[in-house]
Design a protein around this motif. Structure first.
Motif, PDB file in Angstrom:
ATOM      1  N   ARG A 133       0.840  -1.192   0.000  1.00 22.15           N
ATOM      2  CA  ARG A 133       0.000   0.000   0.000  1.00 22.15           C
ATOM      3  C   ARG A 133       0.878   1.246   0.000  1.00 22.15           C
ATOM      4  O   ARG A 133       1.842   1.336   0.737  1.00 22.15           O
ATOM      5  CB  ARG A 133      -0.915   0.010   1.216  1.00 22.15           C
ATOM      6  N   ASN A 134       0.554   2.173  -0.864  1.00 19.71           N
ATOM      7  CA  ASN A 134       1.244   3.452  -1.054  1.00 19.71           C
ATOM      8  C   ASN A 134       2.593   3.328  -1.766  1.00 19.71           C
ATOM      9  O   ASN A 134       3.252   4.337  -1.977  1.00 19.71           O
ATOM     10  CB  ASN A 134       1.440   4.206   0.270  1.00 19.71           C
ATOM     11  N   TYR A 135       3.006   2.113  -2.125  1.00 17.86           N
ATOM     12  CA  TYR A 135       4.296   1.945  -2.804  1.00 17.86           C
ATOM     13  C   TYR A 135       4.179   1.104  -4.079  1.00 17.86           C
ATOM     14  O   TYR A 135       5.185   0.771  -4.681  1.00 17.86           O
ATOM     15  CB  TYR A 135       5.317   1.282  -1.872  1.00 17.86           C
ATOM     16  N   PHE A 136       2.972   0.747  -4.489  1.00 15.05           N
ATOM     17  CA  PHE A 136       2.822  -0.181  -5.604  1.00 15.05           C
ATOM     18  C   PHE A 136       3.223   0.409  -6.953  1.00 15.05           C
ATOM     19  O   PHE A 136       3.489  -0.323  -7.893  1.00 15.05           O
ATOM     20  CB  PHE A 136       1.401  -0.756  -5.673  1.00 15.05           C
ATOM     21  N   THR A 137       3.298   1.733  -7.060  1.00 15.40           N
ATOM     22  CA  THR A 137       3.726   2.310  -8.336  1.00 15.40           C
ATOM     23  C   THR A 137       5.224   2.157  -8.552  1.00 15.40           C
ATOM     24  O   THR A 137       5.709   2.269  -9.666  1.00 15.40           O
ATOM     25  CB  THR A 137       3.342   3.804  -8.449  1.00 15.40           C
ATOM     26  N   HIS A 138       5.955   1.870  -7.500  1.00 15.05           N
ATOM     27  CA  HIS A 138       7.385   1.580  -7.614  1.00 15.05           C
ATOM     28  C   HIS A 138       7.524   0.109  -8.017  1.00 15.05           C
ATOM     29  O   HIS A 138       6.846  -0.758  -7.485  1.00 15.05           O
ATOM     30  CB  HIS A 138       8.086   1.834  -6.269  1.00 15.05           C
ATOM     31  N   ASP A 139       8.404  -0.159  -8.957  1.00 18.42           N
ATOM     32  CA  ASP A 139       8.590  -1.506  -9.490  1.00 18.42           C
ATOM     33  C   ASP A 139       8.756  -2.556  -8.392  1.00 18.42           C
ATOM     34  O   ASP A 139       8.159  -3.631  -8.445  1.00 18.42           O
ATOM     35  CB  ASP A 139       9.812  -1.507 -10.422  1.00 18.42           C
ATOM     36  N   ALA A 140       9.543  -2.283  -7.385  1.00 15.15           N
ATOM     37  CA  ALA A 140       9.790  -3.262  -6.319  1.00 15.15           C
ATOM     38  C   ALA A 140       8.635  -3.349  -5.331  1.00 15.15           C
ATOM     39  O   ALA A 140       8.607  -4.242  -4.496  1.00 15.15           O
ATOM     40  CB  ALA A 140      11.078  -2.908  -5.581  1.00 15.15           C
ATOM     41  N   GLY A 141       7.658  -2.468  -5.424  1.00 15.44           N
ATOM     42  CA  GLY A 141       6.534  -2.454  -4.499  1.00 15.44           C
ATOM     43  C   GLY A 141       5.379  -3.329  -4.921  1.00 15.44           C
ATOM     44  O   GLY A 141       4.290  -3.256  -4.351  1.00 15.44           O
ATOM     45  N   ARG A 142       5.601  -4.185  -5.902  1.00 14.68           N
ATOM     46  CA  ARG A 142       4.540  -5.087  -6.355  1.00 14.68           C
ATOM     47  C   ARG A 142       5.162  -6.402  -6.829  1.00 14.68           C
ATOM     48  O   ARG A 142       6.330  -6.461  -7.182  1.00 14.68           O
ATOM     49  CB  ARG A 142       3.727  -4.449  -7.472  1.00 14.68           C
ATOM     50  N   TYR A 143       4.337  -7.430  -6.810  1.00 19.17           N
ATOM     51  CA  TYR A 143       4.777  -8.743  -7.261  1.00 19.17           C
ATOM     52  C   TYR A 143       3.610  -9.445  -7.941  1.00 19.17           C
ATOM     53  O   TYR A 143       2.557  -9.642  -7.317  1.00 19.17           O
ATOM     54  CB  TYR A 143       5.286  -9.586  -6.077  1.00 19.17           C
ATOM     55  N   PRO A 144       3.751  -9.818  -9.220  1.00 17.44           N
ATOM     56  CA  PRO A 144       2.682 -10.568  -9.884  1.00 17.44           C
ATOM     57  C   PRO A 144       2.606 -11.975  -9.290  1.00 17.44           C
ATOM     58  O   PRO A 144       3.555 -12.742  -9.382  1.00 17.44           O
ATOM     59  CB  PRO A 144       3.112 -10.599 -11.350  1.00 17.44           C
ATOM     60  N   LYS A 145       1.501 -12.276  -8.646  1.00 11.85           N
ATOM     61  CA  LYS A 145       1.408 -13.510  -7.864  1.00 11.85           C
ATOM     62  C   LYS A 145       0.677 -14.640  -8.592  1.00 11.85           C
ATOM     63  O   LYS A 145       1.050 -15.796  -8.456  1.00 11.85           O
ATOM     64  CB  LYS A 145       0.710 -13.199  -6.536  1.00 11.85           C
TER      65      LYS A 145
END
Length: 154
Positions: A133-145
């Motif tokens: 939350r609040n960091y998903f626009t950063h590449d490392a802030g998300r993971y395709p699960k």
């Protein structure tokens, strides 16, 4: 180096020497997969789930875990990213759902399946993205699960 990343216990054992990621199909009839399958399927109440594949990408997952620790373990949220074709799926999984590589003018992460479906056209696949939350626009802030193939009821 991969030994240093605590991989999820549900991941199938794979060698990542020749491929950066694997898609592992979950089986609803398997006692090993049933809880995970149902948890994902529950997001798709208004749609028929045809196939669920777990994304196993230790590099992207490790990057996500390190970023999460760096940001003091923020809350995690789930987003749904629509796909337009097979090439876009491969690009999304290889480059961590980067909208610039997908040819989008902005990120297409949605909080509901029904909104994501409206962007899918004829290619009936959605990536479920675990994000900070609040960091998903950063590449490392998300993971395709997961990658979910679905059909509409009708």
């Amino acid at each position: 180096m991969l030994e240093a990343v605590p991989l999820p216990s549900e991941w199938a054992v794979k060698s990542y020497n020749s491929k950066p990621y694997y898609l592992v199909e979950l089986c609803k009839c398997s006692t090993h997969d049933i809880d995970e399958y149902v948890q994902v399927e529950n997001h798709f109440d208004d749609y028929n789930v045809v196939k669920i594949e777990r994304v196993q990408n230790p590099y992207q997952y490790g990057k996500y875990l390190l970023y999460k620790l760096q940001k003091d373990n923020p809350l995690e949220v789930i987003y749904f990213m629509p796909l337009e074709d097979k090439e876009q799926l491969q690009t999304a999984l290889r480059f961590n759902c980067d909208y610039r590589r997908l040819g989008h003018s902005r990120d297409k992460f949605f909080g509901s399946v029904s909104t994501a479906v409206s962007y899918c056209a004829s290619y009936k696949k959605i990536v479920i993205v675990q994000a900070l939350r609040n960091y998903f626009t950063h590449d490392a802030g998300r993971y395709p699960k997961y990658v979910v193939t679905y059909e509409t009821y009708r």
